[in-house]
Design an enzyme around this catalytic site. Sequence first.
Site, PDB file in Angstrom:
ATOM      1  N   LYS A   1      80.027  66.810  39.096  1.00  0.00           N
ATOM      2  CA  LYS A   1      81.185  66.958  39.976  1.00  0.00           C
ATOM      3  C   LYS A   1      81.019  66.042  41.200  1.00  0.00           C
ATOM      4  O   LYS A   1      79.922  65.915  41.751  1.00  0.00           O
ATOM      5  CB  LYS A   1      81.322  68.411  40.439  1.00  0.00           C
ATOM      6  CG  LYS A   1      81.713  69.379  39.336  1.00  0.00           C
ATOM      7  CD  LYS A   1      83.087  69.105  38.777  1.00  0.00           C
ATOM      8  CE  LYS A   1      83.529  70.213  37.842  1.00  0.00           C
ATOM      9  NZ  LYS A   1      84.832  69.905  37.202  1.00  0.00           N
TER      10      LYS A   1
ATOM     11  N   TYR B   1      77.740  64.626  25.990  1.00  0.00           N
ATOM     12  CA  TYR B   1      77.891  63.801  27.194  1.00  0.00           C
ATOM     13  C   TYR B   1      77.441  64.591  28.414  1.00  0.00           C
ATOM     14  O   TYR B   1      77.627  65.801  28.494  1.00  0.00           O
ATOM     15  CB  TYR B   1      79.340  63.327  27.365  1.00  0.00           C
ATOM     16  CG  TYR B   1      80.370  64.427  27.508  1.00  0.00           C
ATOM     17  CD1 TYR B   1      80.752  64.918  28.757  1.00  0.00           C
ATOM     18  CD2 TYR B   1      80.983  64.963  26.376  1.00  0.00           C
ATOM     19  CE1 TYR B   1      81.707  65.908  28.878  1.00  0.00           C
ATOM     20  CE2 TYR B   1      81.940  65.969  26.489  1.00  0.00           C
ATOM     21  CZ  TYR B   1      82.294  66.436  27.736  1.00  0.00           C
ATOM     22  OH  TYR B   1      83.235  67.427  27.858  1.00  0.00           O
TER      23      TYR B   1
END
Length: 251
Positions: free
Chosen positions: A151, A147
């Site tokens: 952030k 995956y």
Amino acid sequence: MNEAVKTLDGWFSLHDFRSIDWPALREVSPENRESMLNELQNFLGDMDITKKMGEGEHTIYSILGQKADLLFFTLRPTLEGLNEVENQLNKLRIADYLLPAYSYISVVELSNYLANHMAKGEDPYENKHVRERLYPELPARKHICFYPMTKKRSLSDNWYMLPMEERQAMIRDHGAIGRTYAGKIKQIIGGSIGLDDFEWGVTLFADDALDFKRIVTEMRFDESSARFAEFGSFLVGNYVATDALQDFFRI
């Protein structure tokens, strides 16, 4: 300006996801299918030579669901090396039936958020444990989970506006969760800032697929994920040994 993270960088990484055109492949005669698969096996044999020379890594997984059917995961010292592997695969006759589904480019990295494992003055690239992380051997575990993630940079929760000390503390807590899965999960972190759409690509290997669910669930409650992490699609698959490809493609 806030202090930027520094990284140690290892092999470049390509996750090459393909969907198989089964209806078209079904129209190919058994003799031609066998010939194409032999060509694929020879290509993978050359890849094995590169692996034995310590100049790269590769593995293949069968992906579940409709996002893709196969993952060719390759590690090489340079982007040119990755590009060469990709082009060689695309030139195989069977590639006519391997339709591009998704890809992700990154470079295996270690950040200075967790840089306290080295002695002062030591060349990190000569450290055995660092080299094992930057130039990893891909395990033949039963399952893989990949995956991408980023952030957050929102006004209320902007990871990049936090002081280095605060980021380091959260990453240490985050890593402590991962260490409780030592022996169960092997993790490879690929940095992709400036290389792909997200900021990292995470690859997990495990023999128990439920360990993916357990570790991701647990980490979602960690502050660095709960406040700051945004995720892309998750792709999960089963290991395909090279000598099992004939059975995989059998119609």
